[in-house]
Design an enzyme around this catalytic site. Structure first.
Site, PDB file in Angstrom:
ATOM      1  CG  HIS A  38      -1.835   1.128   1.382  1.00 51.54           C
ATOM      2  ND1 HIS A  38      -3.203   1.024   1.388  1.00 51.54           N
ATOM      3  CD2 HIS A  38      -1.570   2.447   1.562  1.00 51.54           C
ATOM      4  CE1 HIS A  38      -3.735   2.234   1.549  1.00 51.54           C
ATOM      5  NE2 HIS A  38      -2.766   3.106   1.659  1.00 51.54           N
ATOM      6  CD  GLU A  39       1.575   3.292   3.701  1.00 46.91           C
ATOM      7  OE1 GLU A  39       1.633   4.398   3.130  1.00 46.91           O
ATOM      8  OE2 GLU A  39       0.572   2.921   4.343  1.00 46.91           O
ATOM      9  CG  HIS A  78       0.405   6.133  -0.688  1.00 48.53           C
ATOM     10  ND1 HIS A  78      -0.609   6.925  -1.172  1.00 48.53           N
ATOM     11  CD2 HIS A  78      -0.113   5.481   0.386  1.00 48.53           C
ATOM     12  CE1 HIS A  78      -1.697   6.751  -0.410  1.00 48.53           C
ATOM     13  NE2 HIS A  78      -1.416   5.875   0.534  1.00 48.53           N
TER      14      HIS A  78
END
Ligand code: NI
Length: 178
Positions: free
Chosen positions: A141-142, A145
């Site tokens: 997820h990170e 980003h």
């Protein structure tokens, strides 16, 4: 330390690729990591990427899941700079995710169940890890980003997205994941 303002869905900083950090250690990066940590804890996040605090650099933090911690009474947070995914493993798993940049929403997201990743710590030392479960999920997820990718682009099912309250109410068993 300071609590930073979070960029919200629609802000262009969330949709562009972050630039590499070219020199470590760097006092500004260290301060950024400290502020990101305070910000993540303030908003009860389990991970945070620099673009979410309007800094388009390859810096992310993640909270080490309880089951992986050495000391049960403390919160362990790992910072990673210029991270890379070296290897991904099937199966793909679906699970619910939220994001501090998309508040009050949840989506059912596809992720690799196991990954091998590397990166640098704030002193420039190499980190290499194999991760599964929630750790692998938070990392992906990170990492997304840092590449301008939000979880809403990776939904398992277009309908499996909505306000937290409604998802919890109408997706009867939130662990059903279908
Ligand atoms: Ni997020």
């Amino acid at each position: 330390m300071s609590i930073l303002k979070i960029a919200k869905l629609g802000h262009p900083v969330l949709q562009k690729k972050a630039s590499l950090v070219d020199k470590l250690p760097d006092p500004n990066i260290k301060k950024l990591i400290q502020d990101m940590t305070e910000t993540m804890l303030e908003y009860n996040g389990i991970g945070l990427a620099a673009p979410q605090v309007h800094v388009s650099k390859q810096v992310m933090i993640l909270r080490i899941p309880d089951e992986e911690k050495k000391d049960n009474n403390s919160i362990e947070i790992m910072a990673l700079i210029n991270p890379k995914i070296l290897k991904t493993f099937e199966p793909i798993e679906n699970d619910w995710e939220g994001c501090l940049s998309i508040p009050h929403m949840l989506g059912l997201v596809k992720r690799f169940s196991r990954i091998i990743y590397e990166g640098l710590d704030m002193n420039g030392n190499a980190i290499k890890k194999e991760a599964t479960g929630i750790h692998a999920r938070i990392f992906q997820h990170e990492f997304d980003h840092l590449n301008g990718i939000l979880y809403i682009y990776r939904l398992a099912n277009n309908k499996a997205f909505g306000f937290e309250n409604e998802i919890k109410k109408y997706w009867k068993d939130i662990n059903e994941k279908e």
